[in-house]
Motif scaffolding. Structure first.
Motif, short mmCIF file in Angstrom:
data_model
loop_
_atom_site.label_atom_id
_atom_site.label_comp_id
_atom_site.label_asym_id
_atom_site.label_seq_id
_atom_site.Cartn_x
_atom_site.Cartn_y
_atom_site.Cartn_z
N ILE A 3 -21.01 41.76 5.71
CA ILE A 3 -22.32 42.25 5.25
C ILE A 3 -23.04 41.15 4.47
O ILE A 3 -24.24 40.94 4.64
N GLY A 4 -22.31 40.43 3.63
CA GLY A 4 -22.91 39.32 2.87
C GLY A 4 -23.71 39.83 1.68
O GLY A 4 -23.74 41.02 1.38
N GLY B 94 -18.80 45.44 -4.30
CA GLY B 94 -19.83 44.42 -4.06
C GLY B 94 -19.46 43.10 -4.72
O GLY B 94 -19.01 43.07 -5.86
N GLY B 95 -19.66 42.03 -3.97
CA GLY B 95 -19.32 40.69 -4.46
C GLY B 95 -20.53 39.78 -4.42
O GLY B 95 -20.44 38.61 -4.06
N SER C 17 -17.71 42.74 1.36
CA SER C 17 -17.60 42.53 2.80
C SER C 17 -18.30 41.23 3.16
O SER C 17 -19.52 41.12 3.05
N ALA D 18 -24.15 40.34 -9.02
CA ALA D 18 -23.80 41.42 -9.97
C ALA D 18 -22.30 41.66 -9.97
O ALA D 18 -21.66 41.74 -11.03
N SER E 172 -33.93 40.05 -13.11
CA SER E 172 -32.84 40.88 -12.54
C SER E 172 -31.47 40.47 -13.06
O SER E 172 -30.65 41.33 -13.40
N ILE E 173 -31.21 39.16 -13.08
CA ILE E 173 -29.89 38.73 -13.54
C ILE E 173 -29.73 39.06 -15.02
O ILE E 173 -28.66 39.48 -15.47
N LEU F 144 -28.81 45.31 -8.08
CA LEU F 144 -29.81 45.96 -7.23
C LEU F 144 -29.48 47.43 -6.97
O LEU F 144 -30.38 48.22 -6.71
N VAL G 175 -30.65 35.63 -2.70
CA VAL G 175 -31.72 35.08 -3.53
C VAL G 175 -31.36 35.38 -4.99
O VAL G 175 -30.32 35.96 -5.26
N GLY G 176 -32.23 34.99 -5.92
CA GLY G 176 -31.94 35.24 -7.33
C GLY G 176 -31.50 33.95 -7.99
O GLY G 176 -30.35 33.80 -8.41
N ILE H 206 -27.43 39.34 -0.90
CA ILE H 206 -28.88 39.22 -0.69
C ILE H 206 -29.31 37.76 -0.63
O ILE H 206 -30.31 37.41 -0.01
N ALA I 197 -33.70 31.96 -10.22
CA ALA I 197 -34.37 31.62 -11.48
C ALA I 197 -33.87 32.58 -12.55
O ALA I 197 -33.77 33.79 -12.31
N ILE J 273 -16.56 48.94 3.37
CA ILE J 273 -16.28 50.31 2.89
C ILE J 273 -16.92 51.29 3.86
O ILE J 273 -18.12 51.19 4.15
P1 FAD Z 1 -26.19 41.88 -3.33
O1 FAD Z 1 -26.33 40.43 -3.48
O2 FAD Z 1 -26.95 42.55 -2.23
O3 FAD Z 1 -24.64 42.18 -3.15
C1 FAD Z 1 -24.17 43.40 -2.61
C2 FAD Z 1 -22.68 43.27 -2.33
O4 FAD Z 1 -22.19 44.54 -1.87
C3 FAD Z 1 -22.34 42.25 -1.26
O5 FAD Z 1 -21.16 41.56 -1.62
C4 FAD Z 1 -22.05 43.15 -0.05
O6 FAD Z 1 -21.15 42.54 0.85
C5 FAD Z 1 -21.42 44.35 -0.73
N1 FAD Z 1 -21.47 45.55 0.09
C6 FAD Z 1 -22.57 46.28 0.44
N2 FAD Z 1 -22.20 47.28 1.25
C7 FAD Z 1 -20.86 47.20 1.40
C8 FAD Z 1 -19.89 47.92 2.13
N3 FAD Z 1 -20.23 48.98 2.91
N4 FAD Z 1 -18.61 47.53 2.08
C9 FAD Z 1 -18.23 46.46 1.33
N5 FAD Z 1 -19.10 45.74 0.61
C10 FAD Z 1 -20.40 46.09 0.66
N6 FAD Z 1 -33.13 37.82 -9.78
C11 FAD Z 1 -33.25 36.91 -10.75
O7 FAD Z 1 -32.68 37.09 -11.83
N7 FAD Z 1 -34.01 35.79 -10.56
C12 FAD Z 1 -34.71 35.58 -9.41
O8 FAD Z 1 -35.35 34.55 -9.26
C13 FAD Z 1 -34.64 36.57 -8.40
N8 FAD Z 1 -35.33 36.43 -7.24
C14 FAD Z 1 -35.30 37.44 -6.32
C15 FAD Z 1 -36.12 37.39 -5.20
C16 FAD Z 1 -36.16 38.44 -4.30
C17 FAD Z 1 -37.08 38.40 -3.13
C18 FAD Z 1 -35.30 39.56 -4.49
C19 FAD Z 1 -35.28 40.71 -3.52
C20 FAD Z 1 -34.45 39.60 -5.58
C21 FAD Z 1 -34.45 38.57 -6.51
N9 FAD Z 1 -33.67 38.63 -7.65
C22 FAD Z 1 -33.80 37.69 -8.62
C23 FAD Z 1 -32.69 39.69 -7.81
C24 FAD Z 1 -31.29 39.13 -7.53
O9 FAD Z 1 -31.26 38.59 -6.23
C25 FAD Z 1 -30.24 40.21 -7.67
O10 FAD Z 1 -30.40 40.89 -8.89
C26 FAD Z 1 -28.86 39.62 -7.67
O11 FAD Z 1 -28.67 38.78 -6.57
C27 FAD Z 1 -27.80 40.69 -7.66
O12 FAD Z 1 -27.69 41.29 -6.41
P2 FAD Z 1 -26.50 42.32 -6.21
O13 FAD Z 1 -25.22 41.62 -6.50
O14 FAD Z 1 -26.82 43.54 -6.96
O15 FAD Z 1 -26.60 42.70 -4.65
#
Ligand code: FAD
Length: 512
Positions: free
Chosen positions: A52-53, A21-22, A49, A25, A357-358, A345, A57-58, A55, A60, A195
């Motif tokens: 896939i991209g 995941g990129g 990927s 996190a 979350s961050i 997440l 958001v995140g 989420i 603040a 993946i």
């Molecule tokens: P994601 O951003 O979803 O990244 C997942 C990664 O995994 C992507 O790179 C994707 O391409 C990859 N991936 C998934 N499946 C595959 C696969 N099969 N093959 C290859 N790659 C794959 N946090 C804060 O601290 N402050 C905020 O204000 C805040 N606001 C938010 C508002 C909302 C509505 C939500 C839902 C969340 C919010 N968060 C906030 C949480 C914050 O967005 C996340 O904690 C943060 O973006 C981390 O996300 P992540 O990297 O875990 O997941």
């Protein structure tokens, strides 16, 4: 044991880390581990990927973010420049206590404790004499936020009256890109591919490799699952169950949309969270645009109602289509299973009300650094990581529940939240506050007593008792000290530039 007993420590060492995941996190942990392990020769690969991209958001944060990037040698000015960031002194809660209610939860202290007695006791005593000065007038952080002003806190504050902290509002995509540049420069390899599967070792169920499209694979010793809500490794391959906290945190969906900054408006140095009929709306000012969203309970509000609530109330003209994100508040029962650690997440999600979350990702990374394993993956290490992660999530959950439970609104959603059962851990804290104006401080608590005080006071929840040690205090002396403190805060606010002026001078900060 997994076949590595009898080896020397060097032979047992982790050699390859695979981060799946990129998003925020994935690149946070890639950058942090690349830096932390720079003298080890351990290889780090990020698989993400672009199809896939993320989420998306995140945006603040809380002040710990600044400690996170400082450990990587990044300055505030550098990160703010790279992410179009503005400064955040706290969160402004509007409408939570009922119509017309408004308060700020600042990252800072209130007044000065004296003789082992918390400042809020002196403040309550002073109120008994008819002085209606709000608690926020004794907090520099809250007062600056209220006035729309910002400057860097003094590195050597002369008293607690000058103590405040600050965080950023940042563009999450730009932040991930900045961390990616840092990580790649530090030797992290990036693979852009979907993946398709996870290969487990038949003897012990540890992950051997992830299988990619195009008949490729990436093998490793330690796998870090940052794949987002889906939990590609931790849930789907390792089977870690999800503990659902939906009964305590009823919001389960959001619409997010970006808006243009309205001409002539200045960015506020705080995040806006405004209560709506069945949830709340966020407003996050960035320098190049604003982030907006509505977090709501899908049991109480349809998607159309949510959009009708959100779209007429943006911080400016919309520049993206509103995007729906569903979520389930809760956490993975085990954040770490065998050779798979989950962060972001993939490990759970509360809801974004307190921008935690961050910060949870940062703390997970620190925990992983402190408990960094070898290939024996000692159960004691995994248990400790899981225990700390669980406790921290629970404490943070309780703090967020408090906001809903104390609400003073009339809609069915809010009535339901007020009447809902709360966890025992939270009930104990509230009971102690009401009985004695004291705070419970557990281990792995993200929010300090001043934050709890901000929320109790914001909802007008006052203790039944003032500290007996100050009951007999001379009222004239107390009034004099309180007046001096209030004047000190007001004077500091008057000497501080506007937030917009501070941002305009950021280049100067970069050179400093
Ligand atoms: P994601 O951003 O979803 O990244 C997942 C990664 O995994 C992507 O790179 C994707 O391409 C990859 N991936 C998934 N499946 C595959 C696969 N099969 N093959 C290859 N790659 C794959 N946090 C804060 O601290 N402050 C905020 O204000 C805040 N606001 C938010 C508002 C909302 C509505 C939500 C839902 C969340 C919010 N968060 C906030 C949480 C914050 O967005 C996340 O904690 C943060 O973006 C981390 O996300 P992540 O990297 O875990 O997941």
């Amino acid at each position: 044991m997994n076949g590595t007993s009898g080896e020397t420590p060097a032979e047992r060492a982790i050699r390859q880390i695979v981060i799946v995941g990129g998003g925020t996190a994935g690149w946070m942990v890639a950058a942090a581990l690349a830096h932390h392990l720079r003298h080890t020769g351990i290889g780090i690969t990020v698989v993400e990927s672009s199809d896939i991209g993320t989420i998306g958001v995140g945006e603040a944060t809380i002040p710990t973010i600044r400690r996170f990037y400082a450990r990587l040698g990044m300055t505030d000015a550098e990160v703010m420049g790279a992410t179009e960031a503005t400064c955040k002194l706290g969160i402004r809660f509007t409408g939570w206590g009922g119509p017309g209610s408004d308060f700020i939860h600042p990252f800072g202290l209130y007044g000065q404790d004296l003789n082992g007695v918390g400042f809020h006791h002196y403040w309550m005593k002073q109120r008994q004499s008819g002085d209606a000065t709000p608690l926020a007038a004794y907090s520099l952080g809250a007062s600056l936020a209220e006035a729309g002003r910002f400057d860097l806190p003094s590195p050597n504050p002369p008293s607690s009256l000058s103590v405040f902290d600050w965080a950023l509002h940042l563009d999450a995509a730009l932040f991930a890109q900045h961390l990616r540049r840092f990580a790649e420069a530090a030797g992290v390899r990036r693979v852009d591919a979907r993946i398709l599967g996870v290969e487990l070792r038949p003897d012990d169920g540890f992950i051997r490799a992830v299988r990619l499209e195009g008949d490729r694979e990436v093998a490793g010793d330690l796998f870090i699952d940052c794949s987002g809500f889906r939990g590609l490794l931790i849930a789907e391959a390792m089977g870690s169950a999800y503990e659902d906290w939906g009964d305590w945190l009823a919001c389960d969906a959001a619409f997010a949309v970006q808006s243009r900054n309205a001409p002539g408006t200045e960015p506020e140095p705080c995040t806006r969270v405004t209560a709506r009929a069945a949830g709340w709306q966020w407003g996050i000012p960035l320098r190049h645009r604003a982030g907006n969203g509505l977090v709501f309970s899908s049991r109480h509000m349809t998607d159309q109602q949510a959009l009708d609530t959100l779209m007429p109330n943006l911080m400016g003209e919309a520049i993206t289509e509103p995007r729906r994100i569903g979520f389930r508040p809760g956490r993975r029962k085990q954040a770490w299973v065998r050779n798979c650690v989950s962060l972001g997440l993939a490990s759970g999600f509360l809801e974004p009300l307190e921008s935690t979350s961050i910060a949870l990702i940062e703390n997970g990374i620190e925990r992983l650094k402190a408990l960094f394993p070898d290939r024996t993956f000692a159960p004691a290490v995994i248990e400790e990581f899981n225990d700390q992660s669980a406790r921290e999530m629970e404490r943070t959950r309780d703090f967020i529940i408090l906001h809903y439970w104390l609400n003073g609104r009339d809609e069915p959603f809010w009535r339901e939240r007020r009447e809902a059962a709360i966890p025992d851990t939270l009930a104990r804290k509230v009971a102690l506050w009401k009985a004695r104006g004291a705070f419970v401080r557990y281990r792995w608590e993200m929010f300090h007593p001043a934050s709890w005080l901000a929320i109790y006071d914001g909802f007008d929840v006052r203790p039944d008792q003032i500290d007996p040690a100050i009951e007999g205090l001379d009222p004239a002396g107390l009034a004099l000290s309180m007046g001096q403190m209030k004047a000190a805060v007001a004077g500091a606010v008057a000497r501080t530039p506007t937030h917009a002026a501070f941002l305009a001078g950021l280049n100067g900060l970069r050179a400093a």
